[in-house]
Design a protein around this motif. Sequence first.
Motif, PDB file in Angstrom:
ATOM      1  N   GLU A   1      51.668 -14.658  11.623  1.00 13.25           N
ATOM      2  CA  GLU A   1      53.244 -14.549  10.998  1.00 13.25           C
ATOM      3  C   GLU A   1      54.094 -14.281  10.000  1.00 13.25           C
ATOM      4  O   GLU A   1      55.095 -13.056  10.309  1.00 13.25           O
ATOM      5  N   GLU A   2      53.092 -13.917   9.741  1.00 13.89           N
ATOM      6  CA  GLU A   2      52.915 -13.384   7.711  1.00 13.89           C
ATOM      7  C   GLU A   2      53.147 -11.982   7.905  1.00 13.89           C
ATOM      8  O   GLU A   2      54.016 -11.393   7.457  1.00 13.89           O
ATOM      9  N   VAL A   3      52.118 -11.712   8.516  1.00 15.95           N
ATOM     10  CA  VAL A   3      52.128  -9.813   8.607  1.00 15.95           C
ATOM     11  C   VAL A   3      53.444  -9.669   9.590  1.00 15.95           C
ATOM     12  O   VAL A   3      54.043  -8.577   8.855  1.00 15.95           O
ATOM     13  N   GLU A   4      54.002 -10.412  10.680  1.00 14.23           N
ATOM     14  CA  GLU A   4      55.407  -9.783  11.489  1.00 14.23           C
ATOM     15  C   GLU A   4      56.340  -9.954  10.606  1.00 14.23           C
ATOM     16  O   GLU A   4      56.878  -9.375  10.480  1.00 14.23           O
ATOM     17  N   THR A   5      56.446 -11.140   9.819  1.00 15.04           N
ATOM     18  CA  THR A   5      57.384 -11.150   8.702  1.00 15.04           C
ATOM     19  C   THR A   5      57.883 -10.011   8.086  1.00 15.04           C
ATOM     20  O   THR A   5      58.943  -9.651   7.834  1.00 15.04           O
TER      21      THR A   5
END
Length: 559
Positions: free
Chosen positions: A308-312
Amino acid sequence: MRIPIAWLKELVALNCSIEELIALLPLRTVGVKEVTDSYFELDMKGYNRADLLSMRGIAYEVAAITGSKLLFEEPQEAEFAWKQKDLPTTQVEVENPQLAPFYTVTKITGLKVEKSPQDWVTRLENSGMRSVNNITDITNLVMLEYGQPLHSFDARAVKDEHILVRTAKKGERITTLDGKTRDLQGLDLLIADPLNTIGVAGVMGGKDSEVSETTTTILLEAAIFDPVNIRKTVTRLGLPSEASKRFQHGLTKIRLLQALNQTIKMYQELGGQIVSITMVGNFEDKLKKITLTKKKLDSLIGVGIKSEEVETYLTKLGFKLAPHILSSPRSAGGAGGNTVWEVEPPYYRLDVDIEEDIIEEVARMYGYEKIPAVEVSESEPLQKEDPIFKTIEDLRQKLVNLGLTEVQTYSFYSTDVLNALDANKEKLVKVANPISAETAYLRENLWPNLVEVVGRNLRKGYKDIGIFEIGKAFKIGPDRNPSENYRLAISLMNGTDNPLAELYQISQALASHSTSGNVVQTELFHPKRQIGNLAEVHLRVLNKLGIEKRVAVLEIEID
């Protein structure tokens, strides 16, 4: 790249202070090398971030790393000033589309050259440029905001308003805007009309076609030129400019059309009218799609970052991600699958080409300073060192302890050595493209080069010489292919009638090392002074090298 602070605040609603931003930039983007009350300057040396050569690119970056909101939207194609208008074209010929893949010319009339408003002047000065006049300043302001260079030619100076984009002819010259006359070469890309050269493409316009106080009609150029060709011309002419810097880093057609639209609208606000517009080349930018895997990302960064952090992080930077998929199901043992994304970089990120580039983006957004230091694993390296290097080091230390001096000679036989050995060159490895006669043949043995060194030292007054070399010798095998192996060679001249005796004692000290004798070339040594792989060099050989003293040598292969 100078960033006027007031201009930046018009593009981004900063949620932090300028001081906090300046402290964050080196951790997330690039360093800052100068800070004033009016601007700060990014240290772009060594970076290939073409997007950071524009205020809009800077705004995207600042918004991403600070979480601030952008205060502008990109114009849509339907909003462009020339859309919904049936405009005639200007005659344009591009000689080599590879050097100028996209070229546009817009004719604008009804202009009046005046001084620029003070806010324009201040903005240019804070960006490190000077104000010229309102017509020229508009192209510079748009270049600074969008990163796309533009140039205005006085239409009266262009014969028949016919533009030719071509390479220079032999002996051609041009006087550029700085008043200097420059000699051109065949690879220099030029902007010309049927009679004259009016500019060096992507570098600087010509003096004869510049906008003057009486200019009312201009031909506005916006183009993409080959970065490598521009770099070569700039280097040869010694003529760097704000425009050429941007051409060399690379441009996009989307940003070019946005910049052209903004320039035309600014001229329209001065009373200008579009009379014609011509666009030559392929309009489409090639968008990239890159596969990113969580497994590769975690491996390179060394920290487990949540998907999720990667995508953010990537979304903040303008990357588009297809819904991620699990490339392999969780096994019965509980092992996790590998998350995979299909990533599309924003059109203005020309520096992002491969998976590792995207991983770098994630790492910097996460924060390099947050990645903990980890001790290097003590496990055996994937590539083990060849044991021969341990043998070589032991030999080297032993010989130094015995009082010998290590030398390093070239891997070739000099012409003097070849003559002294009366060498059969057919049996030597010949270099395919030697830079001189001194480097034409690789050495078959090391000792001849050492004897040559002894001669040079004798001529300098040394009376007791003991030297050694460890290196490679080369020979032609039965299959006529060259081979090489490591050798140890020693050369000794002690001013006595029997240097061989001292060399024999030295050789005994090396008996414990893994070595073997080389092939002794009997005719090159004294016929009665040879002991195994030790020998005195024949006087005939020594005399040809200018040596009258006795010299003993040893050469052995290192196993």
